[in-house]
Write a protein that holds these residues in place. Structure first.
Motif, PDB file in Angstrom:
ATOM      1  N   LYS A 132      49.014   9.437 -26.482  1.00  0.00           N
ATOM      2  CA  LYS A 132      48.224  11.083 -24.792  1.00  0.00           C
ATOM      3  C   LYS A 132      48.005   9.803 -23.950  1.00  0.00           C
ATOM      4  O   LYS A 132      48.595  10.295 -23.284  1.00  0.00           O
ATOM      5  CB  LYS A 132      46.681  10.998 -25.972  1.00  0.00           C
ATOM      6  CG  LYS A 132      46.880  11.765 -27.451  1.00  0.00           C
ATOM      7  CD  LYS A 132      46.266  12.182 -27.826  1.00  0.00           C
ATOM      8  CE  LYS A 132      45.063  11.136 -28.003  1.00  0.00           C
ATOM      9  NZ  LYS A 132      45.096  10.862 -29.154  1.00  0.00           N
ATOM     10  N   SER A 133      47.168   8.351 -24.328  1.00  0.00           N
ATOM     11  CA  SER A 133      47.181   8.262 -22.572  1.00  0.00           C
ATOM     12  C   SER A 133      48.380   7.544 -22.635  1.00  0.00           C
ATOM     13  O   SER A 133      48.192   7.444 -20.780  1.00  0.00           O
ATOM     14  CB  SER A 133      46.265   7.171 -23.583  1.00  0.00           C
ATOM     15  OG  SER A 133      44.132   7.138 -24.292  1.00  0.00           O
ATOM     16  N   THR A 134      48.986   7.569 -22.512  1.00  0.00           N
ATOM     17  CA  THR A 134      50.171   6.396 -22.566  1.00  0.00           C
ATOM     18  C   THR A 134      50.894   7.592 -21.574  1.00  0.00           C
ATOM     19  O   THR A 134      51.529   7.477 -20.039  1.00  0.00           O
ATOM     20  CB  THR A 134      51.214   6.323 -22.743  1.00  0.00           C
ATOM     21  OG1 THR A 134      50.714   5.136 -23.841  1.00  0.00           O
ATOM     22  CG2 THR A 134      52.522   5.517 -22.383  1.00  0.00           C
TER      23      THR A 134
ATOM     24  N   GLY B 202      47.421   6.841 -31.417  1.00  0.00           N
ATOM     25  CA  GLY B 202      47.649   5.442 -31.311  1.00  0.00           C
ATOM     26  C   GLY B 202      49.341   6.816 -31.279  1.00  0.00           C
ATOM     27  O   GLY B 202      50.177   6.007 -30.324  1.00  0.00           O
TER      28      GLY B 202
HETATM   29  N1  LIG Z   1      50.081  -1.773 -22.570  1.00  0.00           N
HETATM   30  C1  LIG Z   1      50.566  -1.380 -23.288  1.00  0.00           C
HETATM   31  N2  LIG Z   1      51.584  -2.684 -24.139  1.00  0.00           N
HETATM   32  C2  LIG Z   1      52.077  -2.691 -25.311  1.00  0.00           C
HETATM   33  N3  LIG Z   1      51.021  -0.945 -26.279  1.00  0.00           N
HETATM   34  C3  LIG Z   1      50.643  -0.304 -26.072  1.00  0.00           C
HETATM   35  C4  LIG Z   1      50.539  -0.330 -23.936  1.00  0.00           C
HETATM   36  N4  LIG Z   1      49.718   0.689 -23.790  1.00  0.00           N
HETATM   37  C5  LIG Z   1      49.406   1.476 -25.175  1.00  0.00           C
HETATM   38  N5  LIG Z   1      50.630   0.933 -26.106  1.00  0.00           N
HETATM   39  C6  LIG Z   1      50.302   1.039 -27.347  1.00  0.00           C
HETATM   40  O1  LIG Z   1      50.818   2.705 -27.083  1.00  0.00           O
HETATM   41  C7  LIG Z   1      50.681   3.346 -28.596  1.00  0.00           C
HETATM   42  C8  LIG Z   1      49.728   4.254 -27.732  1.00  0.00           C
HETATM   43  O2  LIG Z   1      49.364   4.550 -26.842  1.00  0.00           O
HETATM   44  P1  LIG Z   1      48.163   5.562 -26.409  1.00  0.00           P
HETATM   45  O3  LIG Z   1      48.321   6.181 -25.288  1.00  0.00           O
HETATM   46  O4  LIG Z   1      46.434   4.507 -25.441  1.00  0.00           O
HETATM   47  O5  LIG Z   1      47.266   5.781 -27.581  1.00  0.00           O
HETATM   48  P2  LIG Z   1      46.520   7.742 -27.692  1.00  0.00           P
HETATM   49  O6  LIG Z   1      44.726   7.157 -26.785  1.00  0.00           O
HETATM   50  O7  LIG Z   1      47.480   8.419 -28.239  1.00  0.00           O
HETATM   51  O8  LIG Z   1      45.113   7.112 -28.744  1.00  0.00           O
HETATM   52  C9  LIG Z   1      49.685   2.325 -28.754  1.00  0.00           C
HETATM   53  O9  LIG Z   1      50.622   1.604 -30.037  1.00  0.00           O
HETATM   54  C10 LIG Z   1      49.359   1.244 -28.144  1.00  0.00           C
HETATM   55  O10 LIG Z   1      49.293   0.275 -28.727  1.00  0.00           O
END
Ligand SMILES: Nc1ncnc2c1ncn2[C@@H]1O[C@H](COP(=O)(O)OP(=O)(O)O)[C@@H](O)[C@H]1O
Ligand SMILES: [Mg+2]
Lengths: 414, 231
Positions: free
Chosen positions: B47-49, B44
């Protein structure tokens, strides 16, 4: 180029994967396209057979009919009516008509006279309507013989007149050409040279002879026999119809003092440029097919929209590997088009196959004994294919719009 | 000039009620050609973002992203799609193979969106790539019939089939057991070196992260360098 091929290939793969689901939703399209193609084909066929029947009743385009009637004698009874013309009058009229045909080099023409005469049948004396016509008349009115031949030029030189009979008359004089070589008709002996059979309308006796042969019949000159003075029918090129009408009228008016001449175009196509007797029938058929097609397309859209929602991740993946929105749109739409074109193609194939079946051929030729149907109308098959593609594109544009709206990050997030 | 250049990148997500979520709060990052970078962070943390922004899938709320010195924000959508297809190969945690397609068809997917020449050679290129990841015996097997490790190998083959200059792997071992995951990471390192591509790996597994030349950590929406732990 590669883009197009690749997109069609994608669409095909997709259809292959979801074979079952797609098949179900496309059955409706197959049925609808089959119905549409069949209705267009029936319309086309009806048009060609009806055209023949219209032309056989009123002549081909452009047919000029020259009618004449005797002017009122001064002091005569104005209510007596013209009565039947004398033989001499009729011969004079025919001579004048022949001269006019020759002068204007009319290629297809026929003098037409009508008479009621008696003939000797196997079960006694009987009346028959005989038309005095010339050889060209067969071509001008689609009068084809089932057996023997129609009247020809050399019949003019015969001593015993030639007669063409229809099926009804043949039955009354012996049933076959072999059994009835000659017939006693109107007090003369005529040679039977051919038999006309147009189905239903030839149940009742009818016969055709050369106009002069008819006039020469000993028993054909009574006042009850002739109905009208001879008339002339000329089949001319459409662009010459107006001039021809005027010239024939002038010519015959000059040649026949004491007679009034009226020349008109009599073929049905002269009734009006946009007169189409088949339009209502075709509109009904096409309308019915359109309703079926609409229902089929709605089914297709429903299935496609549901399945598109399950494929959001797939579109996300494809976008991640370089597919643009436009490409996804086209891919989804093409799936639909490839599907409906294949389904429609099957529907068209079913139509063509059904058309070849003997049962169907018999059904379609009812009342047209001996008439061979033409090949399956190309126009119907092409219409079916184009409509399938159009329906596929229309139905596909809805799921395609949904597909491009989904976001890549949402699609591949989990 | 670095392959990728990020300065002051932020990303926030709107929420239905309440304030927007601030996920990235100012990320600075350069990825050079042939680079090996790993990014760790707890679940959370964004990273993926960040990976989506690196891969031109997502756009930052503010900040600069440049690919080969070209600002990504100034490009049109189609251009970005084309550039992504030509430059980036993704490997996802959930493999993300397309169901219903065979291994070879999945590997060939990126070739549908590239140059014509490669499209026409897609069958050969796909089986060569599958051979490269040790799956030449699985070419015509449906993706869904493969084991997790095999699916990730197919995904790696797919990421590499267009010879990208940047491979982005988002928790590539996250759905695999330790042993299989280790072999997948060996393979990924190896093919990236062979292909001469930069490799950015996201993971929460420190052992995986330690393989990279540079290890970064996302903390509170920012990147910070981490001491290399001896592997
Ligand atoms: N498209 C989106 N809309 C709303 N919230 C998002 C979206 N993408 C990610 N988030 C939120 O952003 C945070 C980081 O997500 P993410 O980058 O997937 O984390 P990780 O890959 O590090 O586990 C999370 O709390 C997630 O719920
Ligand atoms: Mg993640």
């Amino acid at each position: 180029m590669t883009d197009v091929v690749a997109a069609i290939q994608d669409a095909w793969t997709e259809l292959r994967i979801h074979r079952g689901r797609v098949l179900m939703s496309l059955i409706g399209v197959t049925v609808a396209i089959a119905a549409l193609t069949a209705s267009v084909a029936i319309g086309e066929l009806a048009r060609s057979t009806l055209l023949v029947s219209f032309e056989s009743q009123s002549g081909r385009a452009a047919t000029l009919s020259v009618n004449m009637w005797q002017d009122q004698q001064p002091g005569g009874d104005p209510f007596a009516g013209p009565g039947a013309p004398s033989s001499a009058d009729s011969l004079a009229i025919i001579d004048a008509m022949d001269a006019a045909v020759e002068r204007y080099e009319i290629e297809y023409s026929s003098v037409v006279t009508d008479a009621q005469v008696m003939f000797q049948g196997v079960s006694g004396t009987q009346g028959v309507g005989v038309q005095g016509v010339e050889p060209d008349y067969a071509l001008m009115r689609h009068l084809s013989v089932a057996e023997g031949r129609f009247l020809i030029e050399s019949d003019r030189a015969r001593l015993a007149p030639a007669v063409v009979v229809n099926r009804g008359m043949l039955a009354a004089i012996g049933g076959s050409l072999e059994a009835a070589r000659t017939v006693e008709i109107g007090g003369a002996t005529a040679v039977v040279v051919g038999v006309v059979d147009r189905g239903m309308q030839d149940e009742w006796p009818q016969a055709w002879m050369l106009p002069r042969d008819l006039l020469r019949m000993p028993d054909a000159s009574g006042p009850m026999s002739y109905v009208n003075p001879p008339r002339l029918e000329a089949w001319v090129p459409i662009e010459l119809a107006d001039d021809g009408k005027r010239m024939l009228n002038q010519d015959l008016t000059g040649a026949l003092p004491g007679w009034s001449v009226d020349t008109q175009r009599s073929d049905w196509q002269a009734w009006g440029d946009d007169y189409d007797p088949l339009l209502p029938l075709q509109l009904t058929l096409v309308g019915t097919a359109a309703v079926i097609l609409l229902l089929g397309a709605l089914g297709l859209i429903t299935v496609a929209v549901v399945s598109i929602r399950q494929r959001v991740r797939e579109f996300g993946i494809r976008r991640a590997f370089g597919a643009s929105r436009g490409r996804i749109f086209v891919a989804v739409m093409l799936e639909s088009v490839v599907g409906t074109v294949v389904a429609g193609g099957i529907g068209i194939a079913i139509c063509i196959f059904a058309y070849r079946l003997p049962v169907v051929q018999e059904l379609l030729t009812q009342g047209l004994a001996g008439a061979a149907l033409p090949g399956f109308p190309m126009a119907a098959a092409i219409t079916g294919l184009l409509v399938s593609a159009a329906v596929g594109a229309l139905a596909g544009s809805i799921p395609a719009t949904i597909a491009v709206r989904s976001k890549v990050i949402e699609a591949i997030r989990f | 000039m670095p392959l990728l250049h990020l300065r002051g990148v932020t990303r926030q997500f709107a929420t239905i009620d309440g304030p927007a979520l601030q996920i990235l709060k100012g990320v600075d990052l350069d990825v050079a050609a042939h680079d090996r970078v790993s990014i760790v962070g707890r679940s959370g943390s964004g990273k993926s973002t960040l990976l989506n922004i690196l891969g031109l899938i997502d756009q930052p709320t503010t900040g600069i992203v440049e690919l080969d010195g070209e600002p990504v924000a100034l490009m049109g959508g189609r251009m970005r799609d084309r550039l992504r297809g030509a430059t980036v190969g993704f490997v996802f945690q959930q493999f993300n193979l397309i169901e219903g397609l065979t291994a070879a068809e999945n590997v060939a997917v990126p070739l549908h969106y590239g140059a014509g020449r490669r499209y026409w050679q897609r069958h050969r290129l796909a089986s060569e790539m599958l051979d490269r990841v040790g799956l030449s015996h699985r070419i015509h097997t449906k993706a869904t019939h493969l084991s997790g490790g095999e699916q990730q190998r197919v995904a790696i083959a797919r990421a590499l089939v267009r010879s990208p200059r940047l491979i982005l792997a988002d928790e590539p071992t996250g759905a695999l057991d330790i042993e299989t995951g280790g072999r997948i990471m060996d393979l990924l390192d190896e093919v990236a070196v062979d292909a001469g591509a930069a490799l950015v790996t996201i993971t929460h597994d420190v052992a995986v992260a330690a393989r990279a030349r540079r290890m970064l950590r996302i903390v509170d929406g920012r990147l910070e360098a981490t001491e290399q732990v001896a592997a």
